[in-house]
Scaffold this active site. Structure first.
Site, PDB file in Angstrom:
ATOM      1  N   LYS A  22       0.851  -1.214   0.000  1.00 49.19           N
ATOM      2  CA  LYS A  22       0.000   0.000   0.000  1.00 49.19           C
ATOM      3  C   LYS A  22       0.878   1.252   0.000  1.00 49.19           C
ATOM      4  CE  LYS A  22      -1.592   1.689   4.026  1.00 49.19           C
ATOM      5  NZ  LYS A  22      -1.248   3.097   4.311  1.00 49.19           N
ATOM      6  N   ASN A  23       1.912   1.253   0.821  1.00 50.60           N
ATOM      7  CA  ASN A  23       2.726   2.467   0.993  1.00 50.60           C
ATOM      8  C   ASN A  23       3.695   2.698  -0.146  1.00 50.60           C
ATOM      9  OD1 ASN A  23       1.293   2.934   3.256  1.00 50.60           O
ATOM     10  ND2 ASN A  23       2.915   2.427   4.700  1.00 50.60           N
ATOM     11  N   CYS A 121      -4.354  12.608  12.309  1.00 49.96           N
ATOM     12  CA  CYS A 121      -5.118  11.355  12.377  1.00 49.96           C
ATOM     13  C   CYS A 121      -4.882  10.751  13.758  1.00 49.96           C
ATOM     14  CB  CYS A 121      -4.670  10.411  11.271  1.00 49.96           C
ATOM     15  SG  CYS A 121      -3.001   9.800  11.510  1.00 49.96           S
ATOM     16  N   ARG A 126       0.595  14.815  12.064  1.00 54.90           N
ATOM     17  CA  ARG A 126       0.957  14.558  10.672  1.00 54.90           C
ATOM     18  C   ARG A 126       1.219  15.847   9.863  1.00 54.90           C
ATOM     19  NH1 ARG A 126      -0.539   9.281   9.609  1.00 54.90           N
ATOM     20  NH2 ARG A 126       1.164   9.295   8.107  1.00 54.90           N
ATOM     21  N   ASP A 327       5.200   1.119  11.697  1.00 52.80           N
ATOM     22  CA  ASP A 327       3.953   0.478  11.255  1.00 52.80           C
ATOM     23  C   ASP A 327       3.809  -0.943  11.751  1.00 52.80           C
ATOM     24  OD1 ASP A 327       3.830   2.124   7.995  1.00 52.80           O
ATOM     25  OD2 ASP A 327       3.428   2.817  10.021  1.00 52.80           O
ATOM     26  N   ARG A 419      -8.527  -0.261   5.102  1.00 55.80           N
ATOM     27  CA  ARG A 419      -7.647   0.723   4.449  1.00 55.80           C
ATOM     28  C   ARG A 419      -6.329   0.089   4.027  1.00 55.80           C
ATOM     29  NH1 ARG A 419      -5.952   5.105   7.793  1.00 55.80           N
ATOM     30  NH2 ARG A 419      -4.901   5.601   5.838  1.00 55.80           N
TER      31      ARG A 419
END
Ligand code: EPZ
Length: 451
Positions: A22-23, A121, A126, A327, A419
């Site tokens: 995803k990243n 978030c 952020r 993460d 997500r």
């Protein structure tokens, strides 16, 4: 809102394939804005964040179409059909702050970009100050207008290569490096990014951009050099596997004391995580595919994951790559809840990234947070309970804990999980977990509690 209902105590067995990252996919999709030629991206994961990015790209004049081969691997075809739009609107950016990664490409290709300032978030404020400082170093003028970042190239019509320092209080910035590196590919002259993010996803982006005709060297090191070119062409690029998904599945095998085989596993991009897993007592054994003739791609290995009977406590400090990835912090915390002894986790990237602590405590974990450090005292067992997902990786840590807990766990707000993990309940069920998605009525009918 959907929930997950998980029965703990099941052993896992079988094989899981790691999906495209995803990243990596998000900045790589944004890079399609840099050319008018067709771009093909393979193994783009099917996630809500990715679908939001396609929605944003469509508003920016990019047509896209996704097909799947007979192994279910995606092939996304993208092409810019209209270069006139330059505004990434608030209602998309607010759903996914990573939309900020269209800023550099739109600015460099179209001369102007307007991107809603992303909010914070669950894991922190952020900020994007480093992104803006980096683009200003390339000659952009940046103003804030009604909550939007408005960036313009110099009168000449192109950014101007220069020295750019991207260091901040927490090291570098991954998406900030992606933004500046992408923009610099079309600048006049050479750009040197000092204190660039070294994450593997940046290397994957540089590989894609070089495939489009960019001239980037040093990606993966703190100093990246980009020699600007007039224009970029199309490319056919396969996205690197997701090291965070791989680490999450390794923790799933460990916390359930199971043996799992992982395919398409980016072992070469996650040595800090496998180092900690080995210290905990988890064995990661690469296996060469019996009928493959080519040398294994170090980013696409097959490996067997197994676990000793007892989990040993360890110390973990999250760092920029190649240090331990933030993460995976929440997922490892779940695992260490069942270790024999006291572990210490220090969060150096997002100091507030501990929303999973209270939820794990509800399941019987013994965790004490002191500022950016948490001390996890191992317990003999966790107990199923209704818990609340708060952000993507905290949600994954609750799934892991629930799989090891005695009894039933209901995880609320699983949209967070959607997500970043594709069909997580289906894939874990295929290897033996008892995990099902349910709506509130179904949960009530089961006589269970939810949010
Ligand atoms: C990327 O976010 C990842 N997201 C995050 O993964 C990951 O946690 C993070 O990198 C760190 O590895 C994507 O790639 C889409 P940063 P990014 O800019 O680039 C501070 C997940 O769960 N900072 O590297 O937005 C910032 O506050 C997500 O998949 C500034 O101060 O993160 C943080 O403390 C969560 N100013 C640190 O730097 C800036 O301008 C690292 O942030 C930018 C960042």
């Amino acid at each position: 809102m959907d929930v997950f209902v998980i029965e703990g105590g099941r052993k896992l067995s079988g094989t899981l394939r790691i999906n495209g990252s995803k990243n990596a996919a998000l900045p790589l999709l944004a890079a399609s804005l840099l050319t008018d030629d067709p771009v093909i991206l393979r193994d783009v994961p099917d996630l809500s964040d990715i679908r939001n990015m396609y929605r944003l790209l469509a508003e920016l004049g990019v047509e896209s179409n996704t097909e799947y081969d007979d192994q279910g691997i995606s092939k996304a075809s993208l092409k810019v059909v209209d270069n006139s739009e330059f505004h990434a609107r608030y209602d998309i950016v607010r759903t996914m702050r990573a939309s900020i990664c269209v800023l550099g490409p739109v600015l460099a290709k179209r001369g102007k970009a307007r991107v809603s300032m992303p909010g914070g978030c669950a894991i922190g404020q952020r900020p994007v100050d480093l992104h803006l400082r980096g683009l200003e170093a390339l000659g952009a003028t940046i103003t804030l207008e009604g909550g939007d970042i408005v960036a313009r190239v110099p009168q000449s019509g192109r950014l101007i290569g220069d020295m750019v320092f991207l260091g901040g209080p927490f090291g570098s910035t991954v998406l900030g490096t992606a933004n500046v590196m992408s923009a610099a590919t079309l600048a006049v002259g050479t750009t040197i990014i000092e204190c660039a993010a070294c994450e593997p996803e940046i290397v994957d982006l540089a590989n894609m951009l070089n495939g489009m005709g960019a001239k980037i060297t040093g990606a993966g090191s703190p100093r990246i050099v980009i020699e600007g070119v007039e224009s970029l062409g199309g490319v056919d690029h396969t996205i690197m596997p997701d090291r965070i998904e791989a680490g999450t599945f390794m923790c799933a095998a460990a916390i359930t004391k199971s043996d799992l085989t992982l395919e398409n596993c980016p072992l070469d991009a996650m040595m800090s995580a496998t180092d900690r897993l080995e210290a905990i007592g988890v064995h990661i054994d690469p296996v060469d595919h019996p009928d493959r003739v080519f040398a294994e791609d170090p980013l696409r290995r097959i490996c067997k994951v197994s676990c000793s009977e007892t989990l040993k406590p360890v110390q973990i400090t999250t760092q920029p790559h190649p240090g331990f990835p933030t993460d995976l912090q929440a997922q490892f915390m779940s695992l260490l809840c069942l270790a024999e002894g006291n572990s210490v986790i220090t969060e150096k990237i997002f100091p507030e990234r501990f929303l999973h602590v209270a939820e794990l405590t509800r399941m019987g974990a013994n965790i004490h947070r002191h500022g950016t450090t948490a001390v996890i005292s191992g317990v003999n067992k966790l107990t199923g309970a209704p818990v609340m997902a708060s952000d993507l990786r905290a949600s994954a840590s609750l799934v892991l804990a629930a799989m090891a807990a005695e009894g039933t766990t209901v995880i609320n707000r699983v949209y967070h999980i959607d997500r970043g993990y594709e069909k997580l309940e289906d894939r874990l069920s295929e290897v033996g977990a008892s995990i099902q998605r349910a709506n509130e009525e179904e949960v009530a009918a089961m006589g269970l509690m939810c949010e």
